[in-house]
Design a protein around this motif. Structure first.
Motif, short mmCIF file in Angstrom:
data_model
loop_
_atom_site.label_atom_id
_atom_site.label_comp_id
_atom_site.label_asym_id
_atom_site.label_seq_id
_atom_site.Cartn_x
_atom_site.Cartn_y
_atom_site.Cartn_z
N ASP A 28 0.83 -1.21 0.00
CA ASP A 28 0.00 0.00 0.00
C ASP A 28 0.87 1.26 0.00
OD1 ASP A 28 0.30 1.15 2.85
OD2 ASP A 28 -0.21 -0.93 3.25
N ASN A 29 0.24 2.38 -0.32
CA ASN A 29 0.97 3.64 -0.49
C ASN A 29 1.36 4.29 0.82
OD1 ASN A 29 -1.89 4.04 -0.16
ND2 ASN A 29 -1.61 6.20 -0.66
N TYR A 30 0.91 3.78 1.97
CA TYR A 30 1.35 4.30 3.26
C TYR A 30 2.68 3.66 3.69
CZ TYR A 30 -3.23 6.49 3.87
OH TYR A 30 -4.35 7.26 3.73
N HIS A 31 2.86 2.39 3.35
CA HIS A 31 4.09 1.69 3.69
C HIS A 31 5.12 1.75 2.56
CE1 HIS A 31 1.21 -0.02 6.58
NE2 HIS A 31 2.25 -0.23 7.34
N ARG A 173 -8.98 -3.28 8.59
CA ARG A 173 -10.02 -2.43 9.20
C ARG A 173 -9.97 -0.98 8.67
NH1 ARG A 173 -8.41 -3.75 15.43
NH2 ARG A 173 -7.75 -5.90 15.08
N PRO A 174 -10.06 -0.77 7.37
CA PRO A 174 -10.01 0.61 6.85
C PRO A 174 -11.17 1.45 7.38
CG PRO A 174 -10.76 -0.92 5.15
CD PRO A 174 -10.30 -1.76 6.31
N PHE A 186 -1.15 1.00 9.47
CA PHE A 186 -0.54 2.33 9.40
C PHE A 186 -0.58 3.02 10.76
CE2 PHE A 186 -0.88 6.94 8.11
CZ PHE A 186 0.46 7.06 7.72
N ILE A 187 -1.66 2.80 11.50
CA ILE A 187 -1.75 3.35 12.85
C ILE A 187 -0.68 2.74 13.74
CG2 ILE A 187 -3.20 3.51 14.91
CD1 ILE A 187 -5.62 3.59 13.10
N ASN A 354 6.22 9.99 6.51
CA ASN A 354 6.96 10.34 5.30
C ASN A 354 6.14 9.95 4.06
OD1 ASN A 354 7.57 7.50 6.09
ND2 ASN A 354 8.79 7.50 4.23
N ALA A 355 5.10 9.14 4.25
CA ALA A 355 4.21 8.79 3.14
C ALA A 355 3.50 10.02 2.59
CB ALA A 355 3.17 7.76 3.61
#
Length: 459
Positions: A28-31, A173-174, A186-187, A354-355
């Motif tokens: 995913d684009n957060y990681h 759990r989005p 991400f949290i 930094n994402a």
């Protein structure tokens, strides 16, 4: 047709392997916010190493966010896919064109996702059949858009993939935080790299851990949902973090009230960091004010709704002065000035947020005349020059002269690295003397493992 802004949207490519168990490698684009998104989404090595006998299942492209934005994305995605297929039928070198388009993109975005999808559905001798479906949340504004493909237009693997999507939804759990889609992993990532400083109860007797950077982590079920900055409910008195939020809250001086000030702060800290890495030694306060105003509108449109408040507590000029002073303190921190307050909090935030940096950097480039550092080497590496000067150090007569020349050679080497910017040289500050200070503006995932502030000792 153009895709809407990618800010606040979760983009995931899930490489699936199916046997008696389902294993998902979710990218995913957060990681993976940079070009590492491409590299990882095109390989399944992580999953393959865990299972001996596997059966591949088509990769799933997942886009999650607010339903209004998802609706626009769906229309653009389908139209662009239709146009691309018509183009493919007319051209034989379309794969080469797609590869070139993918390489042009600096960071993960909707455009990158779509090019990757097109690359996956094209074979040398045929085109796979594009498919899509939408998942909604009961009584909520979150929608999950899923794209996949089948080899046969008469066969749809929707039922098989449905189990996988539901499994992914259960694990990640989005949910919507403001208008931004956030996921469980991400949290949790916000805790990585933080030291546990103490274990304390809040004023209600609920125990939690105090993490480095002033984060309170409740020791309860689903503790990550209650994670917050330490505040007066935990310690019974005002904290530095609360005072900081008041001083930088746009409500009081600029008349802009955000529904979720914590979410706004996450993006605001990244905005301050990006501004602090700009070469301009003295930012014109008026330019800062105009850019900050546009930033408030941008966040309000894409991340967190806000309301305009006519009654202000402090004058706008005073609020702007605090903003500029905060910006200067971060600049000084990046040059070696010791500061245990806001500047360090921002660097801790940049470990996981930094994402947001590519999106914020792109925003500054589009909305100002400021010279934003581009993640490219400032000078090319001349290997012969490096080798010759390195060997010449052996003939330098004194240790001091040898050390100075070696530091200059190291500086030369650093300037050849894209995205690493030198901010200070042999600065005598609170950390004692450090040979070279650098800040990180790279879009390279490997370089970001070094962190936002890099201290270098030459030996």
């Amino acid at each position: 047709m153009k895709f809407p802004d990618s800010a606040g949207i979760l983009l995931t490519v899930s490489g699936l392997i199916k046997d008696e168990e389902i294993i998902i490698q979710s990218i995913d684009n957060y990681h993976y916010p940079f070009k590492d998104f491409i590299k990882n989404s095109q390989t399944n090595n992580l999953v393959r190493n865990k299972v001996d006998e596997v059966t591949n299942v088509p990769k799933i492209y997942i886009i999650a966010g607010h339903k209004d934005k998802i609706s626009r994305i769906k229309n653009v995605w389908n139209e662009k896919t239709r146009q691309a297929i018509n183009r493919i039928l007319r051209q034989k070198n379309i794969l080469k064109i797609i590869e070139q388009e993918i390489q042009k993109i600096e960071y993960c975005s909707l455009e990158m996702m779509h090019w990757l999808y097109l690359y996956d559905i094209i074979e040398n001798d045929h085109i796979k059949y594009p498919r899509g479906m939408t998942y909604g949340t009961e009584g909520g504004d979150l929608e999950v858009l899923v794209f996949y493909w089948t080899n046969n237009p008469k066969y749809d693997s929707k039922e098989e993939l449905n189990h996988t999507i539901l499994f992914w939804l259960e694990r990640e759990r989005p949910f919507l935080k403001g208008m931004q889609c956030v996921i469980y992993s991400f949290i949790l990532r916000n805790m990585v790299g933080r030291k546990v400083l103490a274990t304390i109860p809040d004023v209600y007797g609920n125990w939690g851990m105090l993490l480095e950077g002033g984060v309170f982590l409740p020791l309860a079920d689903d503790f990550e949902s209650g994670m917050s900055k330490i505040n007066s409910t935990h310690v019974g008195k005002w904290t530095v973090g609360e005072i900081e939020e008041i001083a930088l809250n746009p409500t009081y001086g600029f008349g802009v009230y955000f529904d979720n000030i914590e979410l706004f702060s996450e993006w605001f800290y990244v905005f301050l960091y990006a501004m602090a890495t700009i070469d301009d030694k003295e930012l014109d306060p008026m330019n800062v004010r105009l850019l900050y105003g546009k930033f408030l509108e941008y966040i309000g449109k894409n991340i967190c709704p806000y309301e305009v408040i006519k009654q202000k507590i402090i004058e706008e000029e005073e609020a702007l002065e605090v903003l500029v002073l905060t910006l200067c303190s971060i600049r000084e921190y990046l040059k070696g000035e010791e500061d245990t307050g806001i500047s360090k909090n921002i660097l801790l935030m940049m470990r996981s947020r930094n994402a947001y940096l590519p999106i914020v950097t792109q925003f500054i480039r589009k909305n100002s005349n400021l010279v934003v550092p581009i993640p490219q080497p400032s000078i090319p590496l001349d290997y012969n020059y490096w080798k010759e000067n390195l060997y010449q150090l052996a003939s330098v007569p004194t240790a001091y002269e040898k050390g100075v020349e070696f530091e200059e050679l190291v500086q030369y080497f650093i300037r050849t690295i894209p995205g690493i910017k030198i901010t200070g040289i042999r600065e005598k500050r609170g950390r004692a003397e450090v040979d070279i200070y650098c800040c990180n503006v790279s879009f390279d995932a490997l370089l970001w493992k070094l962190g936002a502030l890099i201290l270098i000792e030459c030996k």
